[in-house]
Design an enzyme around this catalytic site. Structure first.
Site, PDB file in Angstrom:
ATOM      1  N   GLY B 326       0.837  -1.202   0.000  1.00 37.77           N
ATOM      2  CA  GLY B 326       0.000   0.000   0.000  1.00 37.77           C
ATOM      3  C   GLY B 326       0.871   1.252   0.000  1.00 37.77           C
ATOM      4  O   GLY B 326       1.957   1.282  -0.566  1.00 37.77           O
ATOM      5  N   SER B 327       0.388   2.265   0.727  1.00 36.28           N
ATOM      6  CA  SER B 327       1.082   3.556   0.679  1.00 36.28           C
ATOM      7  C   SER B 327       2.460   3.540   1.318  1.00 36.28           C
ATOM      8  O   SER B 327       3.235   4.470   1.132  1.00 36.28           O
ATOM      9  CB  SER B 327       0.224   4.623   1.363  1.00 36.28           C
ATOM     10  OG  SER B 327      -1.033   4.677   0.718  1.00 36.28           O
ATOM     11  N   THR B 328       2.770   2.498   2.102  1.00 39.88           N
ATOM     12  CA  THR B 328       4.117   2.451   2.679  1.00 39.88           C
ATOM     13  C   THR B 328       5.146   2.287   1.572  1.00 39.88           C
ATOM     14  O   THR B 328       6.338   2.448   1.784  1.00 39.88           O
ATOM     15  CB  THR B 328       4.271   1.282   3.672  1.00 39.88           C
ATOM     16  OG1 THR B 328       3.957   0.064   2.986  1.00 39.88           O
ATOM     17  CG2 THR B 328       3.341   1.437   4.861  1.00 39.88           C
ATOM     18  N   PHE B 329       4.676   1.957   0.347  1.00 42.51           N
ATOM     19  CA  PHE B 329       5.569   1.759  -0.781  1.00 42.51           C
ATOM     20  C   PHE B 329       5.927   3.091  -1.448  1.00 42.51           C
ATOM     21  O   PHE B 329       6.839   3.155  -2.267  1.00 42.51           O
ATOM     22  CB  PHE B 329       4.882   0.840  -1.805  1.00 42.51           C
ATOM     23  CG  PHE B 329       5.776   0.388  -2.922  1.00 42.51           C
ATOM     24  CD1 PHE B 329       6.747  -0.581  -2.722  1.00 42.51           C
ATOM     25  CD2 PHE B 329       5.640   0.946  -4.190  1.00 42.51           C
ATOM     26  CE1 PHE B 329       7.571  -0.983  -3.757  1.00 42.51           C
ATOM     27  CE2 PHE B 329       6.465   0.543  -5.228  1.00 42.51           C
ATOM     28  CZ  PHE B 329       7.432  -0.426  -5.012  1.00 42.51           C
ATOM     29  N   LYS B 330       5.227   4.156  -1.062  1.00 37.73           N
ATOM     30  CA  LYS B 330       5.373   5.399  -1.818  1.00 37.73           C
ATOM     31  C   LYS B 330       6.773   5.975  -1.753  1.00 37.73           C
ATOM     32  O   LYS B 330       7.232   6.649  -2.667  1.00 37.73           O
ATOM     33  CB  LYS B 330       4.331   6.422  -1.334  1.00 37.73           C
ATOM     34  CG  LYS B 330       2.953   6.113  -1.896  1.00 37.73           C
ATOM     35  CD  LYS B 330       1.872   6.988  -1.341  1.00 37.73           C
ATOM     36  CE  LYS B 330       0.520   6.593  -1.945  1.00 37.73           C
ATOM     37  NZ  LYS B 330      -0.606   7.145  -1.185  1.00 37.73           N
TER      38      LYS B 330
END
Lengths: 379, 648
Positions: B326-330
């Site tokens: 999810g957004s932790t990949f951004k």
């Protein structure tokens, strides 16, 4: 009138006879028995009970019997030979009907203080009877068919009874010893050739009978023969005895593993280590030296017997002595062959060493006859 | 009867001749016997001696003591503790039934055990001992010992059994041992003979299994003399085995227990690693189970409960579970773009709430849109459109490569069971595995850690540590073997531009410390402990256009297994990073709501090395946190008490 009587003046009389005992022979017998006590002490784990002590007592009794027999003139024994044979025969028949079954065979009669094995008695009385027979029979008749048939029947009747018990070892011993006496008595070669041919035929017949309803010997005896022929085919079953016995013998090596140090016997890998297989314990603990020593003593005993026989002046003394020697020889030869894997396991004890009462008493009584022949020899 | 002397002479000569002949034959036979004796006893003596020894000597293996496992401070995680059993020697017992009934009046005996023992007795010789009762308590064994005179043939025996004093907290790290099964043996080429000892235990799962080689030790042996029936007569000699190596893990037992307790009943995982050396200080997966159950032989009912639980207690979610990050990949997408020089930190992208990519609308989580967004704001508010735009410029292969550099999609070699490698997809991968061309939409999905992208909590922690330190941090679980320190891999610089890293870290700082950051509510206010983080909420379902039109259903209204995964990664202190933390709560809903508070709590616990002062928390949280701390403390005490009883 006895044929010896005119020489009787020159034979020792009274207690002086004891001096004329064959002392070297007596000593040899005692040393064999001594080896026996030692081994019985060892296989019991260093204890006089349950075997060494009773064996020693029986040996003492046996020695007494031997001396008594030795002191009685040899012609007395000749004269009662037929009676002794008949008594043995009756006892054998009695075993048929009243015997105690032990180890799967009817062999003993319980007579209170000990268990009598009539087949043991028969081994000696048969020799006595045959010796007396040939003593009586004029020499020229020896090889005539009728006069050959008579002793053959004398041999075969008890042999048959013993075989029925069943006791293959003793039957073979009886036939061999009886045949030996006949041979010594001068029966013609041809008869023996014929018998040997017949024996080969019989063995073939025995093997042929296997599995049929006229089977001649018991299954276990067949198995023992199989096992003898190839012990490796059943190393934990019937072949176990022979395999373990050879291991014990072989592991003894040159000088043995030491008194009471034989692992095969102490850890019970050896079967019947106090009776038929006692030689393996000796060979394991005292090695080749121990085994060869015992064998040498046995051979010396035979030599003394033969010497006594050849020195004797009458046929009975010679024949009975030689007959006893043959019996004695057969005992240890068959036993040793058996434990060394040269013969099937037939249940023949090692003379004077294996634990057992009747055999020892009878053997010593027999040697009493040998001694008697020696004492009452005309000098 | 009188015979003439001549005839006598003749017969006597014949007898002498034949006697000598027979005598000679006998002598020859005796010679044969002597030769045979010589052959057996002299020529073949060695061979027969060997056979006699084989008969006599039996070799019995002595199981070695298994190596013990400790945490980084020397707290025991797996120990050998004496276990007691009662054996019976039927021969000495006399009347076996009588003795057993006497014994059953003293201590509880399982009827099955007794039956099995009786069956065993019928099969084996009477001098062989048979186990009547195993794993019995100290109190019961004392009763047996005291009453020994009245119990002929009964002996209390002591052996070693594996005990996991930390129970649930380390079930997934340390794993457990169990008796060797036929299946275990079938997998080995030539199993060591020691494995055939009845009841011998080997590592089945986790560290116990992975380092079985060093933990097991070497078997000793004793040589005993046996008789023909197999009875042991005496011991000849013995060679003690070598005990297995003692192992020290990098995990901190106290912290691990806290993390496990903090995860509570959620289906979740959390990892804390050191930002400098990669030491794994805690690696928890929840729910957990008591590994001691497996040592004793777990009951069918217990085992079914564990396997049928939808929260999968047996799975080690920290390394084995993979989730769309999810957004932790951004941060990965951002770094890929920055390194390529395709954007500057201050360049903005306009977010109307969606981005049209080749005819398909990719939505931002905020339907109304974020307006003009720069890098810092995009992280802080987790704008999706910004990253769609970035990803289309950078391309999937660059993003995938950056993910690999940061530890995603690569397997970290840890001595744990079923360590997953996750997935950072690229064009080649999709062609190879799915036989399809990479689509532009796939890139958009990947840019925000959705689609094919998968990572384990462990990988997310490694990623965070690498961003925090700028170095190639590798996780390390094994600290020392028998006191000898095990070298971790050297943490080389990643080779990323420090300015770019600083930009991303500053964005993460805003997430946690800017009033508008998604992680603001779970911030740390202690000046020297402030943290930087990033939340993530990963969908496990596709939101259809129809649903979107009708209004996206709120997580709370969905069945548990269709709710979003909640994720949070963070590192602290911001100025001098010491720890990186990742938390994944399966189907927990929003990352900032479900995962961030847990991440903050365990981070503080790690930073302070114990219960943190309430002053580290924002004012409004303190009373709630205080209550939570007290509750966890009560639970801990309770756990310790029951744990103590379990081991008795």
């Amino acid at each position: 009138m006895s044929y010896l009587e005119h020489h009787a003046k020159s034979t020792p009389t009274g207690l002086r006879k004891i001096l004329y005992l064959n002392w070297p022979l007596t000593l040899l017998l005692a040393s064999v028995a001594g080896v026996g006590f030692l081994m019985l002490y060892s296989v019991a784990g260093g204890s006089f009970s349950p075997w060494a002590e009773p064996q020693a007592k029986r040996f003492a009794l046996g020695m007494a019997v031997m001396i008594v027999v030795a002191l009685v003139p040899i012609w007395f024994w000749r004269n009662i030979s037929a009676l002794a044979y008949l008594v043995s025969l009756v006892l054998l028949l009695a075993v048929e009907f009243f015997g105690t079954v032990g180890m799967g065979a009817q062999r003993w009669i319980d007579i209170g203080f000990m268990r009598l094995q009539p087949s043991e008695l028969m081994k000696i009385t048969l020799v006595m009877l045959l010796a007396a027979y040939y003593d009586w029979l004029p020499a020229e008749k020896t090889s005539r068919p009728f006069w050959v048939l008579v002793p053959v029947l004398m041999i075969l009747i008890p042999t048959f009874l013993v075989l029925k018990q069943p006791d293959l070892g003793t039957s073979i011993l009886l036939m061999a010893a009886g045949g030996g006496v006949m041979f010594l008595a001068g029966v013609h070669w041809a008869y023996f050739a014929a018998v040997i041919t017949a024996a080969v035929g019989l063995v073939t017949a025995v093997f042929q009978s296997r599995g049929t309803d006229w089977q001649l010997i018991k299954d276990y005896q067949f198995r023992r023969i199989d096992t003898f022929l190839d012990p490796s085919q059943d190393p934990l079953g019937a072949g176990y005895h022979i395999t373990q016995s050879k291991i014990a013998l072989g592991s003894g090596g040159w000088s043995g593993r030491g008194f009471m140090q034989g692992t095969q016997s102490r850890l019970n890998f050896l079967p019947e280590k106090h009776t038929d297989f006692i030689f393996t314990t000796l060979a394991e603990e005292f090695g080749f030296i121990g085994g060869f020593t015992l064998l040498s003593i046995y051979v010396l005993i035979i030599v003394f017997c033969v010497a006594t026989a050849l020195a004797a002046r009458d046929r009975f003394s010679s024949l009975v002595t030689l007959g006893i020697a043959i019996t004695f020889f057969l005992f240890f030869a068959v036993n040793m062959s058996m434990v060394m894997g040269l013969a099937p396991v037939v249940g023949v004890p090692l003379p004077l060493v294996s634990y057992g009462g009747s055999a020892m008493l009878v053997l010593l009584a027999a040697f009493g006859l040998v001694q008697s022949a020696n004492i009452h020899r005309p000098r | 009867m009188r015979r003439n002397p001549k005839e006598l002479e003749f017969t006597h000569r014949k007898l002498t001749r034949r006697a000598l002949l027979l005598g000679g034959l006998q002598l020859a036979f005796a010679g044969g016997l002597a030769a045979r004796m010589r052959y057996l006893q002299v020529d073949q003596a060695d061979q027969f001696r060997l056979l006699a020894e084989e008969n006599r000597i039996n070799i019995r293996l002595l199981p070695p003591a298994r190596g013990e496992i400790f945490d980084r401070n020397g707290v025991a995680l797996a120990q050998n503790s004496p276990s007691y059993r009662v054996i019976i020697v039927p021969e000495d017992a006399g009347d076996v039934g009588e003795v057993i009934s006497k014994l059953s009046r003293l201590i509880p005996l399982e009827p099955e055990d007794v039956e099995r023992a009786l069956a065993e007795m019928r099969r084996s010789p009477p001098f062989l001992p048979v186990t009547l009762a195993d794993q019995i308590g100290w109190e019961d064994i004392s009763k047996v010992a005291v009453n020994a005179p009245a119990l002929p043939g009964i002996t209390p025996e002591v052996g070693l059994t594996r005990v996991y004093p930390q129970s649930q907290a380390f079930a997934h790290v340390v794993g457990y041992v169990g008796p060797v099964s036929d299946y275990d043996l079938s997998k080995m080429e030539s199993p060591e003979p020691i494995l055939r000892i009845p009841r011998f235990q080997i590592g089945k799962v986790g560290f116990e299994s992975k380092r079985e080689d060093a933990l097991r030790g070497k078997a000793g042996a004793k040589r005993v003399e046996v008789n023909a029936t197999g009875r042991v007569m005496r011991e000849l000699d013995r060679r003690e085995g070598e005990p297995g190596a003692d192992m020290q893990l990098t995990v901190d037992a106290e912290l691990q227990s806290y993390v496990q307790a903090r995860l509570g009943t959620e289906s979740a995982a959390a990892v804390i690693i050191d930002c400098q050396d990669g030491d794994v200080h805690a690696i928890a997966s929840s729910p957990s189970f008591d590994p001691n159950l497996f040592v004793r032989g777990i009951s069918v009912a217990d085992y079914r409960m564990l396997t049928e639980d939808p929260y999968r207690p047996l799975a080690n979610k920290a390394v084995q579970g993979t989730y769309p990050p999810g957004s932790t990949f951004k941060m990965v997408t951002a770094l890929a773009a920055l390194e390529e020089g395709l954007i500057g930190p201050d360049e903005t992208v306009y977010c109307p709430g969606y981005l049209e990519v080749s005819g398909r609308r990719f939505h931002c989580w905020k339907r109304a849109g974020h307006g003009h967004v720069d890098l810092n704001t995009s992280l802080k508010q987790s704008c999706d459109v910004y990253y769609y735009d970035l990803a289309l410029k950078v391309g999937i292969d660059k993003i995938s490569a950056m993910a690999n550099r940061l530890g995603l999609g690569v397997r970290h070699d840890l001595p744990m069971s079923a360590v997953a490698s996750g997935l950072a997809p690229n064009r080649e991968w999709k062609q190879r595995v799915h036989g399809q061309d990479w689509l532009i939409g796939d890139t958009a999905n990947a840019s925000i850690g959705q689609g094919y992208m998968l990572a384990s909590p462990m990988q997310l922690a490694v990623m965070t540590a690498r961003i925090a330190s700028g170095r190639n941090i590798n996780p390390r679980l094994l600290k020392s073997i028998d006191g000898i320190e095990q070298a971790g891999s050297a943490a080389e610089p990643l080779g990323l531009n420090e300015n770019n890293l600083r930009t991303v870290r500053r964005g993460m700082f805003s997430v946690s410390n800017d009033r508008r950051g998604t992680g603001y509510r779970s911030r740390i206010i202690a000046e020297d402990m402030r943290m930087a983080g990033k939340s993530g909420t990963s969908q496990v379902r596709n939101i259809t256009a129809a649903e979107r039109a009708a209004g996206v259903i709120r997580n709370e209204d969905l069945p548990w297994e269709r709710r979003d995964h909640a994720l949070y990664v963070c590192f602290a202190p911001f100025d001098n990073p010491r720890f990186a933390v990742s938390v994944v709560v399966e189907h927990g809903g929003g990352g900032s709501k479900a995962a961030a508070p847990i991440a903050r709590d365990v981070m503080l616990q790690a930073l302070y090395g114990g219960t943190p002062p309430l002053a580290a928390y924002p004012k409004g949280d303190r009373s709630r946190i205080k209550a939570q701390q007290e509750r966890l403390e009560r639970e801990r005490i309770k756990r310790e008490e029951t744990g103590g009883n379990d081991r008795a």
